[in-house]
Design a protein around this motif. Structure first.
Motif, PDB file in Angstrom:
ATOM      1  N   HIS A 121       0.826  -1.212   0.000  1.00 47.40           N
ATOM      2  CA  HIS A 121       0.000   0.000   0.000  1.00 47.40           C
ATOM      3  C   HIS A 121       0.862   1.265   0.000  1.00 47.40           C
ATOM      4  O   HIS A 121       0.503   2.274  -0.602  1.00 47.40           O
ATOM      5  CB  HIS A 121      -0.928   0.013   1.211  1.00 47.40           C
TER       6      HIS A 121
ATOM      7  N   SER B  12      -6.831   3.540   6.886  1.00 50.82           N
ATOM      8  CA  SER B  12      -6.380   2.170   7.093  1.00 50.82           C
ATOM      9  C   SER B  12      -5.946   2.028   8.539  1.00 50.82           C
ATOM     10  O   SER B  12      -5.335   2.941   9.101  1.00 50.82           O
ATOM     11  CB  SER B  12      -5.209   1.878   6.147  1.00 50.82           C
ATOM     12  N   GLY B  13      -6.268   0.905   9.126  1.00 56.28           N
ATOM     13  CA  GLY B  13      -5.794   0.646  10.478  1.00 56.28           C
ATOM     14  C   GLY B  13      -4.284   0.552  10.556  1.00 56.28           C
ATOM     15  O   GLY B  13      -3.691   0.763  11.611  1.00 56.28           O
ATOM     16  N   TRP B  14      -3.662   0.238   9.440  1.00 58.71           N
ATOM     17  CA  TRP B  14      -2.201   0.133   9.416  1.00 58.71           C
ATOM     18  C   TRP B  14      -1.548   1.493   9.181  1.00 58.71           C
ATOM     19  O   TRP B  14      -0.628   1.868   9.895  1.00 58.71           O
ATOM     20  CB  TRP B  14      -1.758  -0.813   8.284  1.00 58.71           C
ATOM     21  N   PHE B  15      -2.034   2.197   8.168  1.00 55.68           N
ATOM     22  CA  PHE B  15      -1.274   3.342   7.667  1.00 55.68           C
ATOM     23  C   PHE B  15      -1.972   4.686   7.854  1.00 55.68           C
ATOM     24  O   PHE B  15      -1.525   5.692   7.316  1.00 55.68           O
ATOM     25  CB  PHE B  15      -0.937   3.125   6.187  1.00 55.68           C
ATOM     26  N   GLY B  16      -3.073   4.699   8.610  1.00 57.77           N
ATOM     27  CA  GLY B  16      -3.672   5.968   8.991  1.00 57.77           C
ATOM     28  C   GLY B  16      -4.535   6.604   7.927  1.00 57.77           C
ATOM     29  O   GLY B  16      -5.168   5.940   7.117  1.00 57.77           O
TER      30      GLY B  16
ATOM     31  N   GLY C 126      -7.734   0.441  -3.703  1.00 56.07           N
ATOM     32  CA  GLY C 126      -8.113  -0.915  -3.301  1.00 56.07           C
ATOM     33  C   GLY C 126      -7.434  -1.340  -2.018  1.00 56.07           C
ATOM     34  O   GLY C 126      -6.232  -1.157  -1.830  1.00 56.07           O
ATOM     35  N   GLY C 127      -8.227  -1.919  -1.134  1.00 54.76           N
ATOM     36  CA  GLY C 127      -7.703  -2.405   0.135  1.00 54.76           C
ATOM     37  C   GLY C 127      -7.814  -1.410   1.267  1.00 54.76           C
ATOM     38  O   GLY C 127      -7.644  -1.777   2.429  1.00 54.76           O
ATOM     39  N   TRP C 128      -8.091  -0.157   0.949  1.00 55.55           N
ATOM     40  CA  TRP C 128      -8.250   0.875   1.979  1.00 55.55           C
ATOM     41  C   TRP C 128      -9.734   1.079   2.279  1.00 55.55           C
ATOM     42  O   TRP C 128     -10.583   0.829   1.434  1.00 55.55           O
ATOM     43  CB  TRP C 128      -7.653   2.207   1.519  1.00 55.55           C
TER      44      TRP C 128
ATOM     45  N   PHE D  77       0.524  -0.778  13.861  1.00 59.39           N
ATOM     46  CA  PHE D  77       0.547  -1.953  12.993  1.00 59.39           C
ATOM     47  C   PHE D  77       1.645  -1.862  11.933  1.00 59.39           C
ATOM     48  O   PHE D  77       1.555  -2.481  10.872  1.00 59.39           O
ATOM     49  CB  PHE D  77      -0.809  -2.163  12.316  1.00 59.39           C
TER      50      PHE D  77
ATOM     51  N   THR E 108       1.987   8.024   7.524  1.00 54.45           N
ATOM     52  CA  THR E 108       1.563   6.636   7.272  1.00 54.45           C
ATOM     53  C   THR E 108       2.421   5.620   8.019  1.00 54.45           C
ATOM     54  O   THR E 108       1.975   4.503   8.257  1.00 54.45           O
ATOM     55  CB  THR E 108       1.622   6.296   5.774  1.00 54.45           C
TER      56      THR E 108
ATOM     57  N   GLN F 220      -7.702  12.160  -0.555  1.00 54.53           N
ATOM     58  CA  GLN F 220      -7.463  12.165  -1.994  1.00 54.53           C
ATOM     59  C   GLN F 220      -8.370  13.196  -2.653  1.00 54.53           C
ATOM     60  O   GLN F 220      -9.495  13.419  -2.212  1.00 54.53           O
ATOM     61  CB  GLN F 220      -7.738  10.779  -2.588  1.00 54.53           C
TER      62      GLN F 220
ATOM     63  N   MET G 131      -5.476   9.230   4.790  1.00 57.35           N
ATOM     64  CA  MET G 131      -5.101   9.979   3.599  1.00 57.35           C
ATOM     65  C   MET G 131      -6.341  10.735   3.115  1.00 57.35           C
ATOM     66  O   MET G 131      -7.467  10.289   3.306  1.00 57.35           O
ATOM     67  CB  MET G 131      -4.633   9.045   2.470  1.00 57.35           C
TER      68      MET G 131
ATOM     69  N   GLN H 220      -9.657   8.359   2.766  1.00 60.96           N
ATOM     70  CA  GLN H 220      -9.060   7.036   2.599  1.00 60.96           C
ATOM     71  C   GLN H 220      -8.328   6.721   3.894  1.00 60.96           C
ATOM     72  O   GLN H 220      -7.466   7.497   4.328  1.00 60.96           O
ATOM     73  CB  GLN H 220      -8.083   7.099   1.419  1.00 60.96           C
TER      74      GLN H 220
ATOM     75  N   ARG I 215       3.491   3.887  13.963  1.00 64.33           N
ATOM     76  CA  ARG I 215       2.092   3.477  14.018  1.00 64.33           C
ATOM     77  C   ARG I 215       2.015   2.037  14.526  1.00 64.33           C
ATOM     78  O   ARG I 215       2.892   1.218  14.213  1.00 64.33           O
ATOM     79  CB  ARG I 215       1.443   3.593  12.634  1.00 64.33           C
TER      80      ARG I 215
ATOM     81  N   ASN J  10      -2.819  15.309   4.917  1.00 67.13           N
ATOM     82  CA  ASN J  10      -3.413  14.327   5.832  1.00 67.13           C
ATOM     83  C   ASN J  10      -3.019  14.588   7.278  1.00 67.13           C
ATOM     84  O   ASN J  10      -3.030  13.685   8.105  1.00 67.13           O
ATOM     85  CB  ASN J  10      -2.994  12.901   5.442  1.00 67.13           C
TER      86      ASN J  10
ATOM     87  N   TYR K  88       2.428  12.011  12.920  1.00 69.55           N
ATOM     88  CA  TYR K  88       2.962  13.331  12.581  1.00 69.55           C
ATOM     89  C   TYR K  88       3.596  14.026  13.774  1.00 69.55           C
ATOM     90  O   TYR K  88       4.731  14.488  13.736  1.00 69.55           O
ATOM     91  CB  TYR K  88       1.826  14.225  12.088  1.00 69.55           C
TER      92      TYR K  88
ATOM     93  N   ARG L  51       4.065   5.657  -5.466  1.00 73.53           N
ATOM     94  CA  ARG L  51       4.133   5.457  -6.910  1.00 73.53           C
ATOM     95  C   ARG L  51       5.505   4.956  -7.342  1.00 73.53           C
ATOM     96  O   ARG L  51       6.143   5.513  -8.247  1.00 73.53           O
ATOM     97  CB  ARG L  51       3.761   6.748  -7.648  1.00 73.53           C
TER      98      ARG L  51
ATOM     99  N   TRP M 249      -6.711  10.717  -9.340  1.00 76.82           N
ATOM    100  CA  TRP M 249      -6.701  11.231  -7.978  1.00 76.82           C
ATOM    101  C   TRP M 249      -5.287  11.604  -7.576  1.00 76.82           C
ATOM    102  O   TRP M 249      -4.315  11.019  -8.057  1.00 76.82           O
ATOM    103  CB  TRP M 249      -7.208  10.150  -7.017  1.00 76.82           C
ATOM    104  N   GLU M 250      -5.192  12.539  -6.653  1.00 80.14           N
ATOM    105  CA  GLU M 250      -3.894  12.871  -6.082  1.00 80.14           C
ATOM    106  C   GLU M 250      -4.056  13.029  -4.569  1.00 80.14           C
ATOM    107  O   GLU M 250      -5.034  13.601  -4.092  1.00 80.14           O
ATOM    108  CB  GLU M 250      -3.338  14.163  -6.673  1.00 80.14           C
ATOM    109  N   PRO M 251      -3.092  12.508  -3.802  1.00 75.93           N
ATOM    110  CA  PRO M 251      -3.172  12.694  -2.354  1.00 75.93           C
ATOM    111  C   PRO M 251      -2.871  14.137  -1.986  1.00 75.93           C
ATOM    112  O   PRO M 251      -1.987  14.771  -2.582  1.00 75.93           O
ATOM    113  CB  PRO M 251      -2.103  11.741  -1.813  1.00 75.93           C
TER     114      PRO M 251
END
Lengths: 99, 371
Positions: free
Chosen positions: A9, B57-61, B34-36, A60, A48, B65, B63, B55, A58, B79, A52, A15, B74-76
């Motif tokens: 992810h 996620s429990g893992w990555f917080g 996908g997946g978020w 997980f 992520t 978009q 975002m 957007q 984080r 956040n 911050y 990218r 889309w562009e981020p």
């Protein structure tokens, strides 16, 4: 240069396809230094991997290198020599969770 | 040629459904991200091609978009959601003080006039705003600073600010709702706020008529009558005709008045829709039959709408942000389920079709009417 492997992810957000990253550290080769370098090279990843404000990891997300778990180490912990000289990557891992 | 674009947020990505004004043939694109988890997507009324998405996620917080081409790319953007000043505490499930901690954005509400201005309702409950298209976010601290904040407690889904309504006739007036604190109104552009929960009766809190503490699930407004609001509370459907100063229960003949969604017909301000759910301990429709209920009298008298909806063995839920209305003639009504279906009616609810099935659990549905 430090080799970095990100979870899928975060590679998507950055990218970078399926590629490893290579980041240049601005300061000493430490755990905090490599995280700073990742965020400096890929600002979209800010927030992520670590919080911050507090810069705490984080919950997980895990940091592995050379078969060591560095997740609980302090930011000033030196990276293993094999990571510093590019023989081994620094791994950012999304913890296995869920069902 | 008119058309519609339906923005669907799910537990595992976002989908964009498009159709012309007939609304009988649909194109489905996605998944995006996908997946978020996509708690909410919404387009700017001032520029429909500008769409914002939450957007997480429990893992990555978290975002955010942004799309400038109607959801094709889309562009981020920013956040970083930081509470203003020292965040303080709210009440935890066990009654102890708990520090305010940002978890996710539940709802994005673009300004009615400026595509770069967006309000964000977050968990733990607070209101944020961007005025630069999502690059930076600042808390509007008057809400948590209202004074009752230390007494707010989370519902089972978290302490979330899930509803933001902007008054089209008065840019200074806005409404929000928090589970489980209640509804609030600002008359000065969000600087200060007052609780607007008089008339609510919640037996599941120590004082059933308390000023705050009610588990409001959703508010809805018709743009021609911004002082009339409709509420789906945890239990009870209510209305106010004085901008929240006094609420009146209008559950009437509903078979159960527990539920999450509520919305208003685009052209008939007294026609409203809910999806009754059996109970708070059984989050599925009664009797395994998925029924939308419509009132043409602003509440109290309700009729079941069943044509095209599954009437047996259906045990899905319809979450609070998962119903939306288009403004075509006839008015279209849309809702998504935790079973991954998005149902649409192109005739004001008289008949329904599943325009897509087997998506991940649907969290939010927003429709844009395109000219």
């Amino acid at each position: 240069m430090i080799r970095v492997v990100l979870p899928a992810h975060l590679r998507t957000l950055a990218r970078v396809g399926n590629e490893e990253l290579q980041v240049q550290l601005a300061g000493p080769p430490t755990l905090g230094g490599v995280l700073d370098a990742i965020e400096a090279s890929y600002p979209v990843l800010r927030g992520t991997i670590r919080d911050y404000g507090t810069e705490k990891r984080r919950p997980f997300v895990r940091f592995f290198a050379c078969e060591q778990d560095l997740s609980h180490e302090a930011p000033n912990t030196p990276l293993p020599d094999a990571v510093i000289n590019g023989k081994e990557p620094f791994l950012v891992v999304g913890a296995t969770a869920g069902g | 040629m008119s058309g519609v674009r339906v923005l669907v947020g799910t537990r595992k990505g976002a989908f964009v459904l498009t159709a012309d004004g007939k609304r009988d043939r649909w194109d489905v694109s996605g998944p995006f991200f996908g997946g978020w988890e996509l708690y909410h997507l919404k387009g700017s009324p001032a520029d429909p091609n500008r769409i914002y998405a939450s957007q997480s996620s429990g893992w990555f917080g978290q975002m955010i978009q942004r799309s400038t081409d109607g959801g094709k790319t889309w562009e981020p953007v920013g956040n970083n959601f930081v509470y203003d000043g020292v965040p303080g505490t709210h009440q935890w499930y066990d009654g102890t003080p708990h520090p305010w901690e940002f978890k996710r954005v539940w709802h994005l509400e673009p300004s009615l006039t400026d595509p770069d201005t967006v309000y964000a309702g977050v968990e733990d409950a607070a209101l944020f705003r961007t005025t630069d298209g999502g690059q930076t976010w600042s808390e509007m601290p008057g809400l948590r600073g209202h004074g009752s904040g230390p007494n707010w407690a989370p519902g089972a889904g978290g302490l979330c600010l899930h509803t933001i309504l902007l008054d089209p006739s008065d840019p200074q007036r806005m409404f929000i709702a928090i589970s489980a604190a209640g509804a609030f109104r600002s008359d000065n552009g969000g600087i200060t706020w007052k609780p607007i929960n008089r008339g609510l009766h919640s037996q599941y809190i120590p004082n059933p008529t308390a000023e705050v503490g009610h588990c409001v699930h959703r508010l809805a407004m018709h743009r021609s009558r911004p002082s009339t609001l409709f509420m789906q509370k945890h239990w009870d459907v209510l209305r106010t005709d004085d901008a929240g100063d006094q609420w009146t229960e209008v559950s009437g003949n509903l078979p159960t008045d527990f539920g999450f969604v509520i919305d208003v017909h685009a052209h008939e301000p007294e026609t409203i829709y809910v999806v009754p759910i059996k109970s708070d301990s059984e989050h599925y429709p009664m009797d395994g039959a998925l029924r939308v209920y419509r009132s043409r009298s602003g509440g109290n008298e309700w009729e079941a709408l069943t044509k095209g909806l599954p009437q047996q063995n259906c045990y899905v839920n319809v979450l609070r942000d998962a119903m939306s209305i288009d403004s075509l003639d006839k008015c279209g009504v849309y809702f998504g389920t935790t079973g991954g279906q998005v149902y649409a009616s192109a005739d004001g609810g008289d008949s329904w079709n599943a325009i897509v099935q087997n998506l991940p659990p649907v969290v939010s549905v927003e429709v844009q009417t395109l000219s």
